[in-house]
Design an enzyme around this catalytic site. Structure first.
Site, PDB file in Angstrom:
ATOM      1  N   GLU A 142      42.003  40.976  18.916  1.00 21.91           N
ATOM      2  CA  GLU A 142      42.683  39.845  18.280  1.00 21.91           C
ATOM      3  C   GLU A 142      41.582  38.963  17.714  1.00 21.91           C
ATOM      4  O   GLU A 142      40.811  38.377  18.458  1.00 21.91           O
ATOM      5  CB  GLU A 142      43.502  39.040  19.292  1.00 21.91           C
ATOM      6  N   CYS A 191      43.460  30.727  16.489  1.00 22.69           N
ATOM      7  CA  CYS A 191      43.209  31.839  15.566  1.00 22.69           C
ATOM      8  C   CYS A 191      44.292  31.965  14.509  1.00 22.69           C
ATOM      9  O   CYS A 191      44.109  32.670  13.512  1.00 22.69           O
ATOM     10  CB  CYS A 191      43.086  33.153  16.340  1.00 22.69           C
TER      11      CYS A 191
END
Length: 487
Positions: free
Chosen positions: A218, A252
């Site tokens: 990720e 993120c």
């Protein structure tokens, strides 16, 4: 500042060996045991919500509301979802029925991969560690957790709580800096999950390749926002600004930059400035209890460099205090595509607004860059939304919202290409840590039909096998077989 007790680097291989021994004993395979561990994890989080929120505030200055909303409660939800559904997820499945293979009883077993390593970042030190732990436990694995050393209070608390609540033969925490992580990566894991930067991901994937270890990543990237000039501009401004200032932009999936038609830039900027005043009526939120801090002075300096180098116009914020790790929420208008703020993922509370000719130019800009982890569009026009979604690529695509898809039950969370590989959360997280093991059990009588597979081979056996295994073909495109070319 809380001192984080690092794991003795010489003990890392021993921890790995102990967890492998537990796994090979079969202890983690029964679903009731998995549920027990998941329940313990859920209660670890529930019993210690205030302590965890306080630790995160110590490390990041993050308001408790943000920690509850974006970190702690979603982690409890992951543990409870896995607890409720693990028996169904882990159940052996029958393969699709086909005439040629039904007698062999083909099935798919859901088996744990083994000993897995979860490496988490600083920005969501609970969800991206313990939320993923729930998936790994549900799948029946033993787990090593490597929290970020940049959030020492939170990482130390998690270490202490894991040792109190969880079976030490199943879950262990390894704390430390790069040297400890390097030692971990020397070992043969059965799966690695890494959340963080693409630079470090390349190092981890290279190390994993030496053992042919599968890796889920990720990573993030510059998640764009595309504005339809006819959208609800006030709603767009409120949600975009919240998404940018949550955790001081250190997420993120934060809106990284905004692409807006040039004629609508003024309207968007005006709405953003009004929203800013409602969020922070005191003006500069340097003393506000509703705004986080940057994780380190080094990260603060990096973001300051982006602000200092901009060719755009700062209309809100711009204040930086490196020593206090503070960057005011900052809005910059008239930003060109070659601006300093467009070079890399900002990962801070800075919002560049890039004026474009129209949606076509916006799509071109998005497609000229690495695929982002998320893409956002604000519009009430279904055709506008479909045009953007169908002509771009991203890990997720949201209309009229930001960030919240990470916690949406049933949705996979993951990137594509440079923004990550694999999907997580819920059933998708269980699948990431699960090996799908094919099985058959072929009865003796099938040989009466398939005896032609045994030598000696003859034309008669070949003809019978081709008849028995004949596949029903789809219609031929164009209707006619292409003419054969002579040799």
């Amino acid at each position: 500042m809380t001192r984080l007790e690092y794991t003795n680097i010489d003990n890392v291989p021993k921890i790995h060996a102990e967890l492998k021994e537990t796994f090979r004993s079969g202890k983690t395979r029964p679903v009731p045991f998995r549920k027990e561990q998941l329940a313990q994890l859920a209660w670890l989080l529930k019993d210690n919500t205030d302590r965890i929120a306080d630790a995160i505030h110590t490390d990041l200055g993050r308001p408790a509301i943000e920690s509850d909303l974006l970190d702690i409660n979603p982690s409890i939800g992951e543990a409870k979802d896995a607890y409720d559904n693990v028996a169904k997820w882990a159940k052996t499945e029958k393969a699709r029925w086909t005439f040629n293979f039904f007698a062999m009883r083909p099935k798919i077993r859901k088996e744990p991969k083994g000993v897995v390593l979860i490496i988490s970042p600083f920005n969501f030190p609970v969800l991206l560690l313990l939320g993923h732990l729930a998936s790994a436990l549900a799948a029946g694995n033993t787990v090593v957790l490597k929290p970020s050393e940049l959030v020492p209070a939170t990482s130390q608390l998690i270490s202490d709580l894991i040792s109190q609540y969880m079976d030490p033969g199943v879950v262990r925490v390894v704390n430390g800096d790069v040297s400890v992580t390097t030692k971990l990566l020397e070992l043969p894991w059965d799966h690695i999950l890494y959340t963080g930067s693409s630079r470090v991901a390349k190092i981890i994937c290279t190390a994993a390749a030496k053992h042919l270890t599968p890796v889920t990543t990720e990573l993030g990237g510059k998640s764009p926002v595309i504005i339809d000039p006819k959208c609800d501009m006030k709603l767009a401004a409120r949600r975009i600004l919240w998404g940018k200032i949550a955790n001081a932009g250190q997420t993120c999936v934060a809106p990284d930059y905004v692409l807006v038609p040039r004629e609508a830039q003024d309207a968007l900027v005006n709405e953003l400035m009004e929203v800013y005043q409602t969020f922070y009526p005191e003006g500069d939120p340097a003393t506000s209890a509703s705004f986080s801090r940057i994780v380190s002075q080094a990260h603060t300096t990096r973001i300051k460099r982006l602000i200092d180098g901009t060719k755009g116009t700062v209309v809100v914020g711009g204040t930086v205090d490196v020593e206090k790790r503070y960057i005011a929420p900052t809005i910059i208008r008239d930003v060109p595509v070659d601006d300093s703020t467009m070079d890399e993922e900002i990962f801070g509370p800075v919002l560049p607004i890039v004026p474009v000719r129209d949606v076509e130019e916006a799509i071109q800009i998005v497609n000229s860059r690495d695929h982002p982890l998320s893409l956002y569009v604000f519009t009430q026009d279904a055709a506008f939304k479909e045009n953007v979604f169908s002509r771009t690529q991203s890990g997720a695509a949201l209309a009229n919202e930001v960030l919240v898809h990470v916690g949406a039950t049933g949705l996979p969370f993951g990137g594509i290409g440079p923004s990550g590989s694999g999907s997580l959360t819920g059933k998708h997280g269980f699948d990431a840590f699960t090996h799908l093991r094919s099985t058959l059990d072929n009865p003796k009588w099938v040989d009466a039909i398939m005896k032609g597979r045994y030598p000696p081979y003859t034309p008669e056996k070949l003809a019978r096998l081709r008849t028995a295994l004949k596949v029903r073909m789809p219609p031929r495109p164009g209707g006619a077989r292409p003419a054969q070319k002579s040799a």
